[in-house]
Design a protein around this motif. Structure first.
Motif, mmCIF file in Angstrom:
data_model
loop_
_atom_site.group_PDB
_atom_site.id
_atom_site.type_symbol
_atom_site.label_atom_id
_atom_site.label_comp_id
_atom_site.label_asym_id
_atom_site.label_seq_id
_atom_site.Cartn_x
_atom_site.Cartn_y
_atom_site.Cartn_z
ATOM 1 N N TYR A 110 40.787 26.347 -10.253
ATOM 2 C CA TYR A 110 39.590 26.339 -9.257
ATOM 3 C C TYR A 110 38.727 27.508 -9.899
ATOM 4 O O TYR A 110 39.175 28.447 -10.331
ATOM 5 C CB TYR A 110 39.800 26.641 -8.059
ATOM 6 N N ALA A 111 37.451 27.287 -10.017
ATOM 7 C CA ALA A 111 36.548 28.509 -10.479
ATOM 8 C C ALA A 111 36.343 29.193 -8.992
ATOM 9 O O ALA A 111 35.943 28.588 -7.948
ATOM 10 C CB ALA A 111 35.238 27.801 -10.968
ATOM 11 N N GLY A 112 36.613 30.573 -9.095
ATOM 12 C CA GLY A 112 36.283 31.029 -7.744
ATOM 13 C C GLY A 112 36.006 32.618 -8.199
ATOM 14 O O GLY A 112 36.080 33.105 -9.212
ATOM 15 N N SER A 113 35.488 33.531 -7.191
ATOM 16 C CA SER A 113 35.052 34.607 -7.370
ATOM 17 C C SER A 113 35.879 35.892 -6.579
ATOM 18 O O SER A 113 35.180 37.067 -6.657
ATOM 19 C CB SER A 113 33.608 34.800 -7.186
ATOM 20 N N GLY A 114 36.805 35.409 -5.748
ATOM 21 C CA GLY A 114 37.341 36.281 -4.976
ATOM 22 C C GLY A 114 38.378 35.679 -4.145
ATOM 23 O O GLY A 114 38.409 34.493 -4.044
ATOM 24 N N LYS A 115 38.931 36.225 -3.107
ATOM 25 C CA LYS A 115 39.724 35.501 -2.208
ATOM 26 C C LYS A 115 39.275 34.712 -1.432
ATOM 27 O O LYS A 115 38.052 34.668 -0.699
ATOM 28 C CB LYS A 115 40.372 36.806 -1.175
ATOM 29 N N ASN A 116 39.729 33.358 -1.311
ATOM 30 C CA ASN A 116 39.260 31.999 -0.564
ATOM 31 C C ASN A 116 37.948 31.664 -0.887
ATOM 32 O O ASN A 116 37.182 31.294 -0.031
ATOM 33 C CB ASN A 116 39.519 32.349 1.068
ATOM 34 N N SER A 117 37.542 32.001 -2.305
ATOM 35 C CA SER A 117 36.428 31.489 -2.731
ATOM 36 C C SER A 117 36.256 30.172 -3.477
ATOM 37 O O SER A 117 35.320 29.761 -3.830
ATOM 38 C CB SER A 117 35.661 32.653 -3.542
ATOM 39 N N ARG A 118 37.474 29.421 -3.562
ATOM 40 C CA ARG A 118 37.295 28.238 -4.354
ATOM 41 C C ARG A 118 36.486 27.128 -3.748
ATOM 42 O O ARG A 118 36.404 27.093 -2.447
ATOM 43 C CB ARG A 118 38.912 27.781 -4.535
ATOM 44 N N GLY A 119 35.909 26.282 -4.366
ATOM 45 C CA GLY A 119 35.074 25.254 -3.711
ATOM 46 C C GLY A 119 35.334 23.937 -4.576
ATOM 47 O O GLY A 119 36.671 23.446 -4.848
ATOM 48 N N SER A 142 45.146 36.148 -10.263
ATOM 49 C CA SER A 142 44.711 36.372 -8.907
ATOM 50 C C SER A 142 45.020 34.989 -8.007
ATOM 51 O O SER A 142 45.210 33.927 -8.584
ATOM 52 C CB SER A 142 43.256 36.223 -8.934
ATOM 53 N N PRO A 143 45.025 34.990 -6.752
ATOM 54 C CA PRO A 143 45.499 33.903 -5.917
ATOM 55 C C PRO A 143 44.433 32.756 -6.271
ATOM 56 O O PRO A 143 45.017 31.559 -6.124
ATOM 57 C CB PRO A 143 45.421 34.286 -4.411
ATOM 58 N N TRP A 144 43.315 32.775 -6.385
ATOM 59 C CA TRP A 144 42.391 31.837 -6.463
ATOM 60 C C TRP A 144 42.465 31.280 -7.880
ATOM 61 O O TRP A 144 41.723 30.248 -8.251
ATOM 62 C CB TRP A 144 40.877 32.132 -6.298
ATOM 63 N N GLU A 145 42.899 31.689 -8.860
ATOM 64 C CA GLU A 145 43.129 31.421 -10.279
ATOM 65 C C GLU A 145 44.538 30.796 -10.675
ATOM 66 O O GLU A 145 44.354 30.793 -11.948
ATOM 67 C CB GLU A 145 42.971 32.808 -11.154
ATOM 68 N N VAL A 146 45.232 30.510 -9.916
ATOM 69 C CA VAL A 146 46.564 29.841 -10.253
ATOM 70 C C VAL A 146 46.324 28.641 -10.970
ATOM 71 O O VAL A 146 45.820 27.733 -10.362
ATOM 72 C CB VAL A 146 47.539 29.680 -9.027
ATOM 73 N N PRO A 147 46.609 28.492 -12.419
ATOM 74 C CA PRO A 147 46.203 27.368 -13.088
ATOM 75 C C PRO A 147 47.265 26.219 -12.801
ATOM 76 O O PRO A 147 48.262 26.524 -12.354
ATOM 77 C CB PRO A 147 46.419 27.873 -14.647
ATOM 78 N N PHE A 148 46.902 24.979 -13.076
ATOM 79 C CA PHE A 148 47.662 23.805 -13.037
ATOM 80 C C PHE A 148 47.063 22.674 -14.098
ATOM 81 O O PHE A 148 46.201 23.151 -14.724
ATOM 82 C CB PHE A 148 47.413 23.105 -11.534
ATOM 83 N N GLY A 149 47.888 22.047 -14.524
ATOM 84 C CA GLY A 149 47.541 20.975 -15.508
ATOM 85 C C GLY A 149 48.643 20.820 -16.632
ATOM 86 O O GLY A 149 49.513 21.198 -17.214
#
Length: 103
Positions: free
Chosen positions: A70-79, A96-103
């Motif tokens: 997810y593209a995010g800019s900080g904690k709980n910032s994913r959309g 960072s928690p919002w950057e955990v990759p998958f795929g």
């Protein structure tokens, strides 16, 4: 998002940086974005956090070519926007928690 036809609305690739990442996720039909504008709460991080954990003991980078996050800019910032790695990227994702990759 898939069931709603979101991705059938010509979702554009944007913020593409050669040999780095490409970001996407804004629907071609603005009305389709509305249900997905609320920020997502970060998932529990199953990976250690911080820059020093972006490469494992074997030298494998967490955000390898073809991985999504997810593209995010900080904690709980994913959309509704995602990024895909165009090459192995050590300085991005996985630390960072919002950057955990998958795929």
């Amino acid at each position: 998002m898939v069931k709603s036809g979101y991705f059938s609305s010509k979702v554009a690739l944007m913020r593409c940086v050669k040999n780095f990442i490409c970001q996407f996720g804004i629907a071609g039909k603005p009305m389709l974005n509305r249900p997905f504008t609320k920020n997502l709460v970060d998932d529990p991080n199953w990976l250690p956090e911080g820059p020093k954990h972006r490469v494992n003991k074997s030298g494998v980078k967490r955000f390898a070519k073809g991985y999504l996050a997810y593209a995010g800019s900080g904690k709980n910032s994913r959309g509704n926007q995602l990024i895909v790695a165009l090459e192995n990227n050590g300085p991005l994702a996985g630390g960072s928690p919002w950057e955990v990759p998958f795929g």
